[in-house]
Design a protein around this motif. Structure first.
Motif, PDB file in Angstrom:
ATOM      1  N   THR B  19     -17.759 -16.624  -0.152  1.00  0.00           N
ATOM      2  CA  THR B  19     -16.912 -15.341  -0.177  1.00  0.00           C
ATOM      3  C   THR B  19     -16.225 -15.149  -1.217  1.00  0.00           C
ATOM      4  OG1 THR B  19     -16.596 -15.872   2.281  1.00  0.00           O
ATOM      5  CG2 THR B  19     -15.053 -14.776   1.216  1.00  0.00           C
ATOM      6  N   ILE B  20     -15.934 -13.993  -1.842  1.00  0.00           N
ATOM      7  CA  ILE B  20     -15.149 -13.607  -2.829  1.00  0.00           C
ATOM      8  C   ILE B  20     -14.043 -13.023  -2.641  1.00  0.00           C
ATOM      9  CG2 ILE B  20     -15.357 -12.636  -5.150  1.00  0.00           C
ATOM     10  CD1 ILE B  20     -18.442 -12.554  -4.903  1.00  0.00           C
ATOM     11  N   SER B  21     -12.665 -13.608  -3.087  1.00  0.00           N
ATOM     12  CA  SER B  21     -11.318 -12.810  -2.788  1.00  0.00           C
ATOM     13  C   SER B  21     -11.304 -11.608  -3.811  1.00  0.00           C
ATOM     14  CB  SER B  21     -10.328 -13.799  -2.771  1.00  0.00           C
ATOM     15  OG  SER B  21     -10.249 -14.379  -3.867  1.00  0.00           O
ATOM     16  N   CYS B  22     -10.391 -10.889  -3.399  1.00  0.00           N
ATOM     17  CA  CYS B  22     -10.036  -9.746  -4.385  1.00  0.00           C
ATOM     18  C   CYS B  22      -8.260  -9.412  -4.051  1.00  0.00           C
ATOM     19  CB  CYS B  22     -10.845  -8.480  -4.196  1.00  0.00           C
ATOM     20  SG  CYS B  22     -10.237  -6.912  -4.952  1.00  0.00           S
ATOM     21  N   THR B  23      -7.538  -9.967  -4.961  1.00  0.00           N
ATOM     22  CA  THR B  23      -6.187  -9.745  -4.574  1.00  0.00           C
ATOM     23  C   THR B  23      -5.418  -8.734  -5.521  1.00  0.00           C
ATOM     24  OG1 THR B  23      -6.004 -12.143  -3.920  1.00  0.00           O
ATOM     25  CG2 THR B  23      -3.838 -11.042  -4.412  1.00  0.00           C
ATOM     26  N   GLY B  24      -4.812  -7.859  -4.870  1.00  0.00           N
ATOM     27  CA  GLY B  24      -4.147  -6.749  -5.667  1.00  0.00           C
ATOM     28  C   GLY B  24      -2.674  -6.508  -4.879  1.00  0.00           C
ATOM     29  N   THR B  25      -2.161  -5.333  -4.773  1.00  0.00           N
ATOM     30  CA  THR B  25      -0.732  -5.219  -4.411  1.00  0.00           C
ATOM     31  C   THR B  25      -0.722  -3.999  -3.255  1.00  0.00           C
ATOM     32  OG1 THR B  25      -0.484  -3.347  -5.905  1.00  0.00           O
ATOM     33  CG2 THR B  25      -0.036  -5.489  -6.710  1.00  0.00           C
ATOM     34  N   SER B  26       0.338  -3.844  -2.880  1.00  0.00           N
ATOM     35  CA  SER B  26       0.610  -2.828  -1.910  1.00  0.00           C
ATOM     36  C   SER B  26       0.519  -1.352  -2.427  1.00  0.00           C
ATOM     37  CB  SER B  26       1.931  -2.935  -1.333  1.00  0.00           C
ATOM     38  OG  SER B  26       2.904  -2.678  -2.355  1.00  0.00           O
ATOM     39  N   SER B  27       0.131  -1.134  -3.780  1.00  0.00           N
ATOM     40  CA  SER B  27       0.042   0.245  -4.353  1.00  0.00           C
ATOM     41  C   SER B  27      -1.426   0.240  -4.581  1.00  0.00           C
ATOM     42  CB  SER B  27       0.609   0.144  -5.553  1.00  0.00           C
ATOM     43  OG  SER B  27       2.006  -0.158  -5.738  1.00  0.00           O
ATOM     44  N   ASP B  28      -2.298  -0.565  -4.253  1.00  0.00           N
ATOM     45  CA  ASP B  28      -3.891  -0.227  -4.385  1.00  0.00           C
ATOM     46  C   ASP B  28      -4.226  -1.176  -3.059  1.00  0.00           C
ATOM     47  OD1 ASP B  28      -3.972  -3.222  -5.262  1.00  0.00           O
ATOM     48  OD2 ASP B  28      -3.354  -2.412  -7.119  1.00  0.00           O
ATOM     49  N   VAL B  29      -4.989  -2.301  -2.948  1.00  0.00           N
ATOM     50  CA  VAL B  29      -5.662  -2.827  -1.982  1.00  0.00           C
ATOM     51  C   VAL B  29      -4.767  -2.675  -0.623  1.00  0.00           C
ATOM     52  CG1 VAL B  29      -6.600  -4.770  -0.921  1.00  0.00           C
ATOM     53  CG2 VAL B  29      -6.965  -4.511  -3.515  1.00  0.00           C
ATOM     54  N   GLY B  30      -3.661  -3.202  -0.732  1.00  0.00           N
ATOM     55  CA  GLY B  30      -2.630  -3.239   0.491  1.00  0.00           C
ATOM     56  C   GLY B  30      -2.388  -1.646   1.105  1.00  0.00           C
ATOM     57  N   GLY B  31      -2.613  -0.723   0.247  1.00  0.00           N
ATOM     58  CA  GLY B  31      -1.938   0.583   0.543  1.00  0.00           C
ATOM     59  C   GLY B  31      -2.883   1.641   1.095  1.00  0.00           C
ATOM     60  N   TYR B  32      -4.211   1.103   1.065  1.00  0.00           N
ATOM     61  CA  TYR B  32      -5.289   2.114   1.300  1.00  0.00           C
ATOM     62  C   TYR B  32      -6.606   1.260   1.663  1.00  0.00           C
ATOM     63  CZ  TYR B  32      -3.068   5.086  -2.197  1.00  0.00           C
ATOM     64  OH  TYR B  32      -2.056   5.824  -2.787  1.00  0.00           O
ATOM     65  N   ASN B  33      -7.142   1.686   2.305  1.00  0.00           N
ATOM     66  CA  ASN B  33      -8.625   1.311   3.057  1.00  0.00           C
ATOM     67  C   ASN B  33      -9.771   1.735   2.242  1.00  0.00           C
ATOM     68  OD1 ASN B  33      -7.521  -0.469   5.067  1.00  0.00           O
ATOM     69  ND2 ASN B  33      -7.412   1.428   6.734  1.00  0.00           N
ATOM     70  N   TYR B  34      -9.591   1.814   0.984  1.00  0.00           N
ATOM     71  CA  TYR B  34     -10.749   2.288   0.213  1.00  0.00           C
ATOM     72  C   TYR B  34     -11.032   1.314  -1.094  1.00  0.00           C
ATOM     73  CZ  TYR B  34      -9.232   6.959   1.953  1.00  0.00           C
ATOM     74  OH  TYR B  34      -9.053   7.727   2.910  1.00  0.00           O
TER      75      TYR B  34
END
Lengths: 123, 109
Positions: B19-34
């Motif tokens: 399993t590989i994680s990918c951590t962003g912010t609420s402006s990218d990963v957290g803000g969109y299901n894309y």
């Protein structure tokens, strides 16, 4: 069959200009955004910008705004990436990619990629 | 726009899962299901394997699965096979921008 075919490798000197191309086929070129992605040697992918060939609406990553120009000629189904004064730090592989159409096919990802154009800038 | 954070490397034996994680912010990963994931073999162009967090394009084996919780997305490769050895990049839409992850090299032991 959808294809994006990019122009061949380039070797340039610092300060020279360059325009590389990406020709789309197998789909309606004007209806899909085309993006450009940089990959420096041994490094990761970086999104540079997008163009919608239908009306040439263009978006740039803040990191690349003013550094490159993205354009398209819809009459020949070709998108371009150009530099007016290359630097050694522009040495990289450059990929074009088609953005997904949306709807049931999905949104905001790149579904087809070109084979890449290697740009080498060296004195 | 900063790159999304991925671990530099991951590994597993054939048949295992990684399993590989990918951590962003609420402006990218957290803000969109894309969130999308791309597989890149050496000398080749990237290939999409997951889009919209967890959807697989036609032709991608169901060994590949994606998920998201808050600002972190994950890619799981189950039943590792030799051909899964590659670099993997996450990407997220970020409101007229796109951002890629730092990349993870997956090694099949």
């Amino acid at each position: 069959e959808v294809q994006l075919v990019q122009s061949g490798a380039e070797v340039k000197k610092p300060g020279e200009s360059l325009k590389i191309s990406c020709k789309g086929s197998g789909y309606t070129f004007t209806n899909y955004w085309i993006g450009w992605v940089r990959q420096m040697p041994g490094k990761g992918l970086e999104w540079m910008g997008l163009i919608y060939p239908g009306d040439s609406d263009t978006r740039y990553s803040p990191s690349f705004q003013g550094q490159v120009t993205i354009s398209a000629d819809k009459s020949i189904s070709t998108a371009y990436l150009q530099w007016s004064g290359l630097k050694a730090s522009d040495t990289a592989m450059y990929y074009c990619a088609r953005r997904s159409p949306g709807g049931t096919s999905g949104w905001y990802y790149f579904d087809y990629w070109g084979q890449g154009t290697l740009v080498t800038v060296s004195s | 726009q900063s790159a999304l954070t991925q671990p530099p490397s991951a590994s597993g034996s054939p048949g295992q899962s990684v399993t590989i994680s990918c951590t962003g912010t609420s402006s990218d990963v957290g803000g969109y299901n894309y969130v999308s994931w791309y597989q890149q073999h050496p000398g080749k162009a990237p290939k999409v394997i997951i889009y919209e967090v967890s959807k697989r394009p036609s032709g991608v084996p169901d060994r590949f699965s994606g998920s998201k919780s808050g600002n972190t997305a994950s890619l799981t490769v189950s039943g590792l096979q030799a051909e899964d050895e590659a670099d993997y990049y996450c990407s997220s839409y970020a409101g007229s921008n796109y951002v890629f992850g730092t990349g993870t090299k997956v090694t099949v032991l």
